[in-house]
Design an enzyme around this catalytic site. Structure first.
Site, PDB file in Angstrom:
ATOM      1  N   LYS A  18       0.881  -1.188   0.000  1.00  0.00           N
ATOM      2  CA  LYS A  18       0.000   0.000   0.000  1.00  0.00           C
ATOM      3  C   LYS A  18       0.912   1.230   0.000  1.00  0.00           C
ATOM      4  O   LYS A  18       1.435   1.632   1.028  1.00  0.00           O
ATOM      5  CB  LYS A  18      -0.871  -0.025   1.263  1.00  0.00           C
ATOM      6  CG  LYS A  18      -2.220   0.668   1.131  1.00  0.00           C
ATOM      7  CD  LYS A  18      -2.153   2.144   0.843  1.00  0.00           C
ATOM      8  CE  LYS A  18      -1.858   2.973   2.068  1.00  0.00           C
ATOM      9  NZ  LYS A  18      -1.652   4.412   1.728  1.00  0.00           N
TER      10      LYS A  18
ATOM     11  N   GLU B  65       9.923  16.729  14.414  1.00  0.00           N
ATOM     12  CA  GLU B  65      10.296  16.536  13.008  1.00  0.00           C
ATOM     13  C   GLU B  65       9.462  17.474  12.134  1.00  0.00           C
ATOM     14  O   GLU B  65       8.236  17.479  12.219  1.00  0.00           O
ATOM     15  CB  GLU B  65      10.040  15.092  12.581  1.00  0.00           C
ATOM     16  CG  GLU B  65      10.430  14.851  11.136  1.00  0.00           C
ATOM     17  CD  GLU B  65      10.097  13.442  10.641  1.00  0.00           C
ATOM     18  OE1 GLU B  65       8.969  12.973  10.866  1.00  0.00           O
ATOM     19  OE2 GLU B  65      10.978  12.818  10.020  1.00  0.00           O
TER      20      GLU B  65
HETATM   21  P1  NAD Z   1       2.667   8.635   7.048  1.00  0.00           P
HETATM   22  O1  NAD Z   1       2.931   7.876   8.296  1.00  0.00           O
HETATM   23  O2  NAD Z   1       1.668   9.713   7.064  1.00  0.00           O
HETATM   24  O3  NAD Z   1       2.196   7.650   5.881  1.00  0.00           O
HETATM   25  C1  NAD Z   1       2.980   6.544   5.493  1.00  0.00           C
HETATM   26  C2  NAD Z   1       2.068   5.466   4.940  1.00  0.00           C
HETATM   27  O4  NAD Z   1       1.235   4.982   5.994  1.00  0.00           O
HETATM   28  C3  NAD Z   1       1.135   5.931   3.829  1.00  0.00           C
HETATM   29  O5  NAD Z   1       1.021   4.910   2.869  1.00  0.00           O
HETATM   30  C4  NAD Z   1      -0.170   6.155   4.580  1.00  0.00           C
HETATM   31  O6  NAD Z   1      -1.309   6.048   3.761  1.00  0.00           O
HETATM   32  C5  NAD Z   1      -0.119   5.036   5.594  1.00  0.00           C
HETATM   33  N1  NAD Z   1      -0.923   5.251   6.801  1.00  0.00           N
HETATM   34  C6  NAD Z   1      -1.197   6.437   7.399  1.00  0.00           C
HETATM   35  N2  NAD Z   1      -1.960   6.218   8.498  1.00  0.00           N
HETATM   36  C7  NAD Z   1      -2.150   4.879   8.590  1.00  0.00           C
HETATM   37  C8  NAD Z   1      -2.843   4.044   9.508  1.00  0.00           C
HETATM   38  N3  NAD Z   1      -3.507   4.545  10.564  1.00  0.00           N
HETATM   39  N4  NAD Z   1      -2.833   2.703   9.309  1.00  0.00           N
HETATM   40  C9  NAD Z   1      -2.154   2.179   8.254  1.00  0.00           C
HETATM   41  N5  NAD Z   1      -1.502   2.927   7.341  1.00  0.00           N
HETATM   42  C10 NAD Z   1      -1.477   4.263   7.512  1.00  0.00           C
HETATM   43  O7  NAD Z   1       4.076   9.174   6.564  1.00  0.00           O
HETATM   44  P2  NAD Z   1       4.365  10.103   5.300  1.00  0.00           P
HETATM   45  O8  NAD Z   1       3.889  11.472   5.606  1.00  0.00           O
HETATM   46  O9  NAD Z   1       3.899   9.412   4.072  1.00  0.00           O
HETATM   47  O10 NAD Z   1       5.964  10.077   5.263  1.00  0.00           O
HETATM   48  C11 NAD Z   1       6.767  10.965   5.984  1.00  0.00           C
HETATM   49  C12 NAD Z   1       7.289  10.306   7.252  1.00  0.00           C
HETATM   50  O11 NAD Z   1       7.984   9.120   6.932  1.00  0.00           O
HETATM   51  C13 NAD Z   1       8.270  11.165   8.010  1.00  0.00           C
HETATM   52  O12 NAD Z   1       8.013  11.062   9.380  1.00  0.00           O
HETATM   53  C14 NAD Z   1       9.616  10.534   7.680  1.00  0.00           C
HETATM   54  O13 NAD Z   1      10.637  10.744   8.630  1.00  0.00           O
HETATM   55  C15 NAD Z   1       9.231   9.093   7.620  1.00  0.00           C
HETATM   56  N6  NAD Z   1      10.213   8.326   6.865  1.00  0.00           N
HETATM   57  C16 NAD Z   1      11.051   7.477   7.526  1.00  0.00           C
HETATM   58  C17 NAD Z   1      12.015   6.757   6.831  1.00  0.00           C
HETATM   59  C18 NAD Z   1      12.972   5.825   7.524  1.00  0.00           C
HETATM   60  O14 NAD Z   1      13.650   5.070   6.840  1.00  0.00           O
HETATM   61  N7  NAD Z   1      13.048   5.846   8.835  1.00  0.00           N
HETATM   62  C19 NAD Z   1      12.103   6.908   5.446  1.00  0.00           C
HETATM   63  C20 NAD Z   1      11.233   7.788   4.806  1.00  0.00           C
HETATM   64  C21 NAD Z   1      10.277   8.490   5.516  1.00  0.00           C
END
Ligand code: NAD
Length: 494
Positions: A186, A398
């Site tokens: 997803k 962040e």
């Molecule tokens: P996000 O957590 O909003 O979304 C990530 C994914 O999770 C998306 O596909 C979203 O639809 C899904 N999602 C959101 N809520 C959910 C839920 N309740 N249940 C299941 N799935 C859900 O993150 P984002 O805004 O897409 O990405 C940015 C974040 O990702 C930042 O915090 C960044 O630091 C982090 N990040 C971490 C790494 C790492 O390797 N540690 C790498 C890239 C990004």
């Protein structure tokens, strides 16, 4: 199921891929260009029935040819996927650029090549992987042989973010498949396009139906939540925000599925007075503003030894002012927009907060005015701040945008203390020409990754992940293969 159309399918926009069939039926939501704010397409949103079909298709694949495939055959499949992606390289670039607004040069140099490399790297790693064995003494003198085999976990959910969409999706899909699992992926609702192209490549290259499934949609009350809460999902590999990790952990707790989490960061850079000044300035600008600061590894807190502090702040601010903001396809663009209006508003909220908290803004802090179509996009100015204490929210939370805060320190112990004073612990960067200092400081940093005199220099065989709120577990190299499989110990009495 007359809404399901037969493969092959090429470049027709986002679609689910379930059990070897594309499906773009159902409710749709708009896909918006971050570069100019226009609607560039639409995305189907998977309901719980579609997610359930995908999980069932994955389970069935494990009982079919995919479940029977040897490690060697699986690795050959991964190599074919990499070749198939390479053949459609420019399509992947175009799709990634359209969804994210990032410079095409960045997608060409990093996102797409790394997305491809993930398949080749895990084909090599899975094929070359040794297992343990022990010769065990027994009272009768004949002994026993203990050896370990690895079994796939089963049906694995992969949930990924929007910042490096293809790279981060394949970072999990490749090892999951290499280890013999069936995947339901997803991707982020903001960046569905390269994931769909990947499904097309899987389809073209004859990946058995159901081994890889793709569903689109949002997180909460949508495809992400339906998938991660599904009782027949055996494990969840997630990259995204720490708060989402908490929500997913709650959902998976119901059926005790293991999780691998790569979460948020508030990464520190430490610049000692003995550093190569020019390299440290260039490295800090790159580590703060690459992909408009939207890389989990980006530096948002910089600590600089007092003797060089003023010069360093001035040099970083100057270099930041020179960054060229532009449209993705312009050759000289160094920084694109943020990914969405919502994310831009979040980052601008932190710019306002920085002022309220008393920061000095050396450059940036607002929205650039271009006088052309870019004004409809989600650009913000790259921003350099100083003057805040460790307790300021801008220093603790962040932001995930093109912004860094620079503060002085007086000695090594203080630098380590300041860097470690964070709820997060993903990546840290140390700039020094002293070899002994580098080796002394690096292991004292509470961080999953420490770079010395470089940033984001990656070797896919190394462990990758965060401590504290930045993650659970490690991926990369054999660590990913370990997560995506169970060791089974076999003891044979000789
Ligand atoms: P996000 O957590 O909003 O979304 C990530 C994914 O999770 C998306 O596909 C979203 O639809 C899904 N999602 C959101 N809520 C959910 C839920 N309740 N249940 C299941 N799935 C859900 O993150 P984002 O805004 O897409 O990405 C940015 C974040 O990702 C930042 O915090 C960044 O630091 C982090 N990040 C971490 C790494 C790492 O390797 N540690 C790498 C890239 C990004």
């Amino acid at each position: 199921m007359n809404d399901v159309q037969p493969a092959p399918r090429q470049g027709q926009g986002p679609a689910h891929y379930v059990g070897g069939r594309f499906d773009d039926s159902g409710a749709r939501f708009p896909l918006v260009s971050p570069a100019d704010g226009t609607v560039i397409g639409s995305v189907p949103e998977a309901d719980s029935l579609t997610v359930d079909r995908a999980v069932r298709a994955a389970r069935e694949a494990l009982a079919g040819p995919w479940g029977e495939a040897t490690a060697e055959e699986r690795c050959a499949v991964l190599r074919r996927i990499a070749d198939g992606m390479e053949a459609r390289f420019e399509e992947f670039v175009a799709a990634e650029v359209a969804d994210t607004g990032k410079p095409a040069s960045l997608a060409r140099a990093v996102d797409i090549p790394r997305g491809i490399a993930n398949f080749r790297a895990y084909a090599d790693l899975a094929w070359g992987r040794p297992e343990q064995s022990f010769a065990t003494p027994t009272p009768d003198g004949a002994g026993a042989l203990n050896y370990t085999v690895r079994r796939p976990l089963g049906v694995v959910a992969v949930v990924s973010p929007w910042n490096l969409p293809l790279l981060l999706l394949t970072w999990k899909v490749a090892p999951a498949l290499a280890a013999g699992n069936a995947v339901v992926a997803k991707p982020s609702e903001l960046t569905p396009s390269t994931a769909t192209l990947l499904a097309e490549v899987m389809d073209e290259t004859g990946v058995p139906a159901g081994a890889f499934n793709l569903v689109h949609g949002f997180g909460e009350n949508s495809a992400g939540a339906f998938l991660t809460a599904h009782p027949d999902v055996d494990a969840v590999a997630f990259t995204g925000e720490s708060a989402t990790g908490t929500a997913i952990m709650r959902a998976t707790a119901e059926h005790l599925a293991p999780v691998s989490f790569e979460l948020g960061g508030k990464n520190a850079g430490i610049v000692f007075a003995d550093a190569d000044f020019e390299a440290a300035v260039e490295g800090t600008v790159r580590s703060s503003f690459t992909n408009a600061g939207q890389v989990c590894l980006c530096t948002e807190r910089v600590y600089v030894e007092r003797g060089i502090y003023d010069d360093f702040v001035q040099a970083v601010a100057e270099r930041t002012r020179e960054l060229r903001l532009g449209l993705p396809w312009e050759d000289d663009t160094q920084m694109g927009p943020l990914v969405s209006a919502l994310h831009r508003d979040k980052v601008l909220g932190y710019y306002r907060l920085a002022k309220e908290e008393g920061a000095k803004i050396h450059t940036g802090g607002g929205v650039p005015a271009f006088g052309d179509e870019r004004d409809g996009g989600f650009f913000v100015e790259p921003t350099v701040l100083t003057g805040l204490g460790q307790d300021a929210r801008v220093v603790r939370e962040e932001i995930f945008g093109p912004v860094c805060h620079i503060a002085p320190f007086d000695d090594e112990a203080e630098a380590v203390r300041l860097a470690n004073d964070s709820p997060y612990g993903l990546a840290a960067t140390v700039w020094t020409t002293s070899l002994s200092r580098a080796h002394r400081v690096a292991p004292r940093l509470h961080s999953g990754v420490v770079w010395v005199n470089c940033w984001n220099l990656r070797d896919l065989r190394t462990p990758f992940g965060g401590v504290k709120a930045s993650g659970i577990g490690r991926e990369g190299g054999v660590h990913s293969l370990d997560f995506f499989s169970e060791p089974v110990n076999v003891c044979v009495k000789l």
